[in-house]
Motif scaffolding. Sequence first.
Motif, PDB file in Angstrom:
ATOM      1  N   LYS A   1       0.864  -1.178   0.000  1.00 36.86           N
ATOM      2  CA  LYS A   1       0.000   0.000   0.000  1.00 36.86           C
ATOM      3  C   LYS A   1       0.900   1.227   0.000  1.00 36.86           C
ATOM      4  N   LEU A   2       0.763   2.052  -1.022  1.00 40.17           N
ATOM      5  CA  LEU A   2       1.540   3.286  -1.070  1.00 40.17           C
ATOM      6  C   LEU A   2       1.134   4.193   0.087  1.00 40.17           C
ATOM      7  N   ASN A   3       2.104   4.857   0.677  1.00 45.82           N
ATOM      8  CA  ASN A   3       1.824   5.783   1.773  1.00 45.82           C
ATOM      9  C   ASN A   3       1.000   6.956   1.264  1.00 45.82           C
ATOM     10  N   ASP A   4       0.263   7.580   2.168  1.00 48.10           N
ATOM     11  CA  ASP A   4      -0.521   8.763   1.819  1.00 48.10           C
ATOM     12  C   ASP A   4       0.390   9.803   1.177  1.00 48.10           C
ATOM     13  N   GLY A   5      -0.098  10.378   0.098  1.00 47.71           N
ATOM     14  CA  GLY A   5       0.648  11.421  -0.583  1.00 47.71           C
ATOM     15  C   GLY A   5       1.648  10.918  -1.617  1.00 47.71           C
ATOM     16  N   VAL A   6       1.837   9.605  -1.707  1.00 42.11           N
ATOM     17  CA  VAL A   6       2.760   9.059  -2.698  1.00 42.11           C
ATOM     18  C   VAL A   6       1.990   8.796  -3.984  1.00 42.11           C
ATOM     19  N   ASP A   7       2.482   9.332  -5.073  1.00 44.61           N
ATOM     20  CA  ASP A   7       1.833   9.226  -6.379  1.00 44.61           C
ATOM     21  C   ASP A   7       2.529   8.161  -7.215  1.00 44.61           C
ATOM     22  N   ARG A   8       1.798   7.142  -7.576  1.00 41.87           N
ATOM     23  CA  ARG A   8       2.365   6.054  -8.387  1.00 41.87           C
ATOM     24  C   ARG A   8       2.948   6.569  -9.688  1.00 41.87           C
ATOM     25  N   GLU A   9       2.285   7.498 -10.316  1.00 45.41           N
ATOM     26  CA  GLU A   9       2.711   7.979 -11.628  1.00 45.41           C
ATOM     27  C   GLU A   9       3.811   9.043 -11.539  1.00 45.41           C
ATOM     28  N   GLY A  10       3.808   9.834 -10.484  1.00 48.88           N
ATOM     29  CA  GLY A  10       4.711  10.971 -10.454  1.00 48.88           C
ATOM     30  C   GLY A  10       5.930  10.826  -9.556  1.00 48.88           C
ATOM     31  N   ASP A  11       6.056   9.720  -8.869  1.00 49.71           N
ATOM     32  CA  ASP A  11       7.153   9.541  -7.925  1.00 49.71           C
ATOM     33  C   ASP A  11       8.177   8.570  -8.511  1.00 49.71           C
ATOM     34  N   GLU A  12       9.362   9.056  -8.789  1.00 45.39           N
ATOM     35  CA  GLU A  12      10.402   8.223  -9.401  1.00 45.39           C
ATOM     36  C   GLU A  12      10.812   7.057  -8.510  1.00 45.39           C
ATOM     37  N   ARG A  13      10.684   7.210  -7.183  1.00 46.53           N
ATOM     38  CA  ARG A  13      11.017   6.111  -6.271  1.00 46.53           C
ATOM     39  C   ARG A  13      10.089   4.923  -6.502  1.00 46.53           C
ATOM     40  N   VAL A  14       8.833   5.213  -6.777  1.00 47.43           N
ATOM     41  CA  VAL A  14       7.853   4.153  -7.008  1.00 47.43           C
ATOM     42  C   VAL A  14       8.194   3.393  -8.282  1.00 47.43           C
ATOM     43  N   ALA A  15       8.517   4.107  -9.339  1.00 45.94           N
ATOM     44  CA  ALA A  15       8.892   3.456 -10.602  1.00 45.94           C
ATOM     45  C   ALA A  15      10.141   2.598 -10.406  1.00 45.94           C
ATOM     46  N   ALA A  16      11.121   3.110  -9.680  1.00 43.65           N
ATOM     47  CA  ALA A  16      12.348   2.350  -9.436  1.00 43.65           C
ATOM     48  C   ALA A  16      12.073   1.127  -8.572  1.00 43.65           C
ATOM     49  N   GLY A  17      11.208   1.272  -7.578  1.00 41.57           N
ATOM     50  CA  GLY A  17      10.857   0.142  -6.721  1.00 41.57           C
ATOM     51  C   GLY A  17      10.136  -0.951  -7.485  1.00 41.57           C
ATOM     52  N   ALA A  18       9.197  -0.569  -8.346  1.00 38.62           N
ATOM     53  CA  ALA A  18       8.478  -1.550  -9.155  1.00 38.62           C
ATOM     54  C   ALA A  18       9.442  -2.276 -10.083  1.00 38.62           C
ATOM     55  N   LYS A  19      10.353  -1.543 -10.695  1.00 38.62           N
ATOM     56  CA  LYS A  19      11.339  -2.158 -11.594  1.00 38.62           C
ATOM     57  C   LYS A  19      12.233  -3.133 -10.839  1.00 38.62           C
ATOM     58  N   ALA A  20      12.626  -2.765  -9.633  1.00 39.22           N
ATOM     59  CA  ALA A  20      13.479  -3.650  -8.828  1.00 39.22           C
ATOM     60  C   ALA A  20      12.776  -4.973  -8.546  1.00 39.22           C
ATOM     61  N   PHE A  21      11.481  -4.917  -8.222  1.00 38.29           N
ATOM     62  CA  PHE A  21      10.753  -6.161  -7.976  1.00 38.29           C
ATOM     63  C   PHE A  21      10.523  -6.946  -9.261  1.00 38.29           C
ATOM     64  N   GLU A  22      10.246  -6.268 -10.347  1.00 39.46           N
ATOM     65  CA  GLU A  22      10.037  -6.960 -11.619  1.00 39.46           C
ATOM     66  C   GLU A  22      11.266  -7.782 -12.011  1.00 39.46           C
TER      67      GLU A  22
END
Length: 98
Positions: A9-30
Amino acid sequence: MIRHLVLFKLNDGVDREGDERVAAGAKAFEELGALIPELREWECGWNTTTRDIAYDFAINSLVDDRDALKAYLSHPAHQAAAAQWSEFATWVIADIEV
């Protein structure tokens, strides 16, 4: 065999589309499926449901036994990916013997 399930669950205020950390985290798991030999099956991805009770990202994996699960969890690539997610999300897990 053990089915290892994780829901993020993304923390409040974290944007899946606009946060580069989220994109990097998803790529790391992929990428983990190809990096960790103990993983018999590896699936991960974004939830398509937007209901209030829904989690945002999921991992569904399969390992042979508890030793394989421990090897996966302690693998440096897994540790690095989980550390990334700890900056912007919380998660729950379930390990099911199948």
